[in-house]
Design a protein around this motif. Sequence first.
Motif, PDB file in Angstrom:
ATOM      1  N   GLU A 165       0.032  11.514  -0.580  1.00 17.50           N
ATOM      2  CA  GLU A 165       0.329  12.949  -0.603  1.00 17.50           C
ATOM      3  C   GLU A 165       0.910  13.412   0.733  1.00 17.50           C
ATOM      4  OE1 GLU A 165      -3.372  14.694  -1.679  1.00 17.50           O
ATOM      5  OE2 GLU A 165      -3.085  14.363  -3.840  1.00 17.50           O
ATOM      6  N   ALA A 166       0.481  12.791   1.839  1.00 17.70           N
ATOM      7  CA  ALA A 166       1.032  13.156   3.144  1.00 17.70           C
ATOM      8  C   ALA A 166       2.517  12.826   3.214  1.00 17.70           C
ATOM      9  CB  ALA A 166       0.269  12.434   4.248  1.00 17.70           C
ATOM     10  N   GLY A 167       2.914  11.681   2.683  1.00 18.02           N
ATOM     11  CA  GLY A 167       4.324  11.323   2.662  1.00 18.02           C
ATOM     12  C   GLY A 167       5.149  12.297   1.838  1.00 18.02           C
ATOM     13  N   LEU A 168       4.636  12.670   0.674  1.00 21.31           N
ATOM     14  CA  LEU A 168       5.346  13.631  -0.169  1.00 21.31           C
ATOM     15  C   LEU A 168       5.406  15.003   0.502  1.00 21.31           C
ATOM     16  CD1 LEU A 168       3.816  12.632  -3.631  1.00 21.31           C
ATOM     17  CD2 LEU A 168       6.090  12.051  -2.747  1.00 21.31           C
ATOM     18  N   ALA A 169       4.328  15.373   1.208  1.00 23.74           N
ATOM     19  CA  ALA A 169       4.315  16.674   1.880  1.00 23.74           C
ATOM     20  C   ALA A 169       5.315  16.736   3.024  1.00 23.74           C
ATOM     21  CB  ALA A 169       2.904  16.968   2.404  1.00 23.74           C
ATOM     22  N   LEU A 170       5.630  15.598   3.615  1.00 23.42           N
ATOM     23  CA  LEU A 170       6.612  15.565   4.700  1.00 23.42           C
ATOM     24  C   LEU A 170       8.054  15.593   4.192  1.00 23.42           C
ATOM     25  CD1 LEU A 170       4.953  12.929   7.052  1.00 23.42           C
ATOM     26  CD2 LEU A 170       5.210  15.376   7.480  1.00 23.42           C
ATOM     27  N   GLY A 171       8.206  15.640   2.893  1.00 28.48           N
ATOM     28  CA  GLY A 171       9.544  15.727   2.322  1.00 28.48           C
ATOM     29  C   GLY A 171      10.137  14.400   1.914  1.00 28.48           C
ATOM     30  N   LEU A 172       9.371  13.323   1.975  1.00 29.61           N
ATOM     31  CA  LEU A 172       9.880  12.023   1.557  1.00 29.61           C
ATOM     32  C   LEU A 172      10.017  11.980   0.040  1.00 29.61           C
ATOM     33  CD1 LEU A 172       7.767   9.627   3.820  1.00 29.61           C
ATOM     34  CD2 LEU A 172      10.053  10.534   4.255  1.00 29.61           C
ATOM     35  N   SER A 173      11.028  11.274  -0.426  1.00 30.99           N
ATOM     36  CA  SER A 173      11.164  11.083  -1.865  1.00 30.99           C
ATOM     37  C   SER A 173      10.073  10.155  -2.372  1.00 30.99           C
ATOM     38  CB  SER A 173      12.542  10.507  -2.187  1.00 30.99           C
ATOM     39  OG  SER A 173      12.664   9.201  -1.622  1.00 30.99           O
ATOM     40  N   LYS A 174       9.933  10.108  -3.681  1.00 31.26           N
ATOM     41  CA  LYS A 174       8.885   9.266  -4.263  1.00 31.26           C
ATOM     42  C   LYS A 174       9.123   7.797  -3.929  1.00 31.26           C
ATOM     43  CE  LYS A 174       6.197   8.816  -8.490  1.00 31.26           C
ATOM     44  NZ  LYS A 174       6.040   9.287  -9.891  1.00 31.26           N
ATOM     45  N   TRP A 175      10.371   7.345  -4.047  1.00 30.52           N
ATOM     46  CA  TRP A 175      10.675   5.953  -3.752  1.00 30.52           C
ATOM     47  C   TRP A 175      10.492   5.655  -2.267  1.00 30.52           C
ATOM     48  CZ3 TRP A 175      10.580   1.244  -4.705  1.00 30.52           C
ATOM     49  CH2 TRP A 175      11.358   0.316  -4.013  1.00 30.52           C
ATOM     50  N   LYS A 176      10.888   6.589  -1.405  1.00 30.06           N
ATOM     51  CA  LYS A 176      10.702   6.395   0.031  1.00 30.06           C
ATOM     52  C   LYS A 176       9.217   6.324   0.374  1.00 30.06           C
ATOM     53  CE  LYS A 176      12.064   6.326   4.391  1.00 30.06           C
ATOM     54  NZ  LYS A 176      12.802   5.174   4.967  1.00 30.06           N
ATOM     55  N   THR A 177       8.406   7.124  -0.281  1.00 26.67           N
ATOM     56  CA  THR A 177       6.949   7.078  -0.051  1.00 26.67           C
ATOM     57  C   THR A 177       6.379   5.741  -0.491  1.00 26.67           C
ATOM     58  OG1 THR A 177       6.803   9.475  -0.406  1.00 26.67           O
ATOM     59  CG2 THR A 177       4.768   8.209  -0.581  1.00 26.67           C
ATOM     60  N   ILE A 178       6.833   5.246  -1.641  1.00 24.46           N
ATOM     61  CA  ILE A 178       6.347   3.947  -2.132  1.00 24.46           C
ATOM     62  C   ILE A 178       6.765   2.831  -1.185  1.00 24.46           C
ATOM     63  CG2 ILE A 178       6.560   2.267  -4.000  1.00 24.46           C
ATOM     64  CD1 ILE A 178       6.915   4.652  -5.915  1.00 24.46           C
ATOM     65  N   ARG A 179       8.036   2.857  -0.771  1.00 27.85           N
ATOM     66  CA  ARG A 179       8.581   1.768   0.039  1.00 27.85           C
ATOM     67  C   ARG A 179       8.044   1.778   1.465  1.00 27.85           C
ATOM     68  NH1 ARG A 179      13.172   1.393   3.191  1.00 27.85           N
ATOM     69  NH2 ARG A 179      13.826   3.485   2.548  1.00 27.85           N
ATOM     70  N   SER A 180       7.898   2.945   2.059  1.00 31.72           N
ATOM     71  CA  SER A 180       7.554   3.036   3.478  1.00 31.72           C
ATOM     72  C   SER A 180       6.059   3.186   3.747  1.00 31.72           C
ATOM     73  CB  SER A 180       8.297   4.227   4.123  1.00 31.72           C
ATOM     74  OG  SER A 180       9.686   4.083   3.968  1.00 31.72           O
TER      75      SER A 180
END
Length: 295
Positions: A165-180
């Motif tokens: 959720e922190a990754g998504l809250a920072l504006g990352l896309s779903k795939w970017k959150t999964i990958r990074s």
Amino acid sequence: MNAKTADKIATALIVTIAAIIILILAGLLGYILIRGVGHISFDFLTSPPETIRAGGGIGPQLFNSLFLLVLTMIITIPLGLGAGIYMSEYAKPGRGTDFIRLVVEVLSSFPSIVVGLFGLLVIVNLFGFGFSLFSGALALTVFNLPLMVRITEQGLKSVPREQKEAGLALGLSKWKTIRSIMLPIAIPVILTGTILAAGRVFGEAAALLFTAGMSSPRLDFSDWNPLSPFSPLNPFRPAETLAVHIWKINSEGLAPDAPEIAAGASAVLIITVLLFNMIARWFGRYVHRKFTATK
């Protein structure tokens, strides 16, 4: 019976079971290694069967096993990771998703001889790939894919929800959150599944009898053209793996020193699997530290 007594009995029982398992494993490994290590030599590891002793030498078979491992992992890892990511992050709960999970569970419990016959009828004959390393790799993918899918899905679901959720809250896309974020954290779990899948590649024999074949052409290790029928890099040539060679040398009974050859080949197989596991775990810890900035 009070709580302390019950706790002591349960602890003693669990420790005893664990000790029994360790003793069985140590006894099995010790028996194989003690019988086989004395028969291992440089010539035994590098020469073809017809060059030293009657049936001695496992050079081509050892190379075939390693080459088959690479081919199988090239096919299995991308498919397993993709399917696991889809099942964990993209598939909507429902009957369709439950049916896919049921199919994965059924595939993981298929007997190897059934997969081998399927490979013979469909991959070897219907698709026309013949007895080859590629046919064997496709058959082994049927074994390994369910394991990779489940392990990847479980690894991604074990990532703390707050980090996702922190990754998504920072504006990352779903795939970017999964990958990074999610994949680096799940790497140790995914690596465990990869090691288990690779171990099955080394030890499988029944399915490969009907797909990769029980014989190999005389390999020319100076010919690195993958289209040449005698090149070791040709994935469409018949190939006898180390596990198949152990079964064949014992079942045919043509070699007078068959027990010694089988013992040496078994020890080499065990040592190869152990080395692969240790190297893979070290690499997994290194990648995990690299991506997560942990010491």
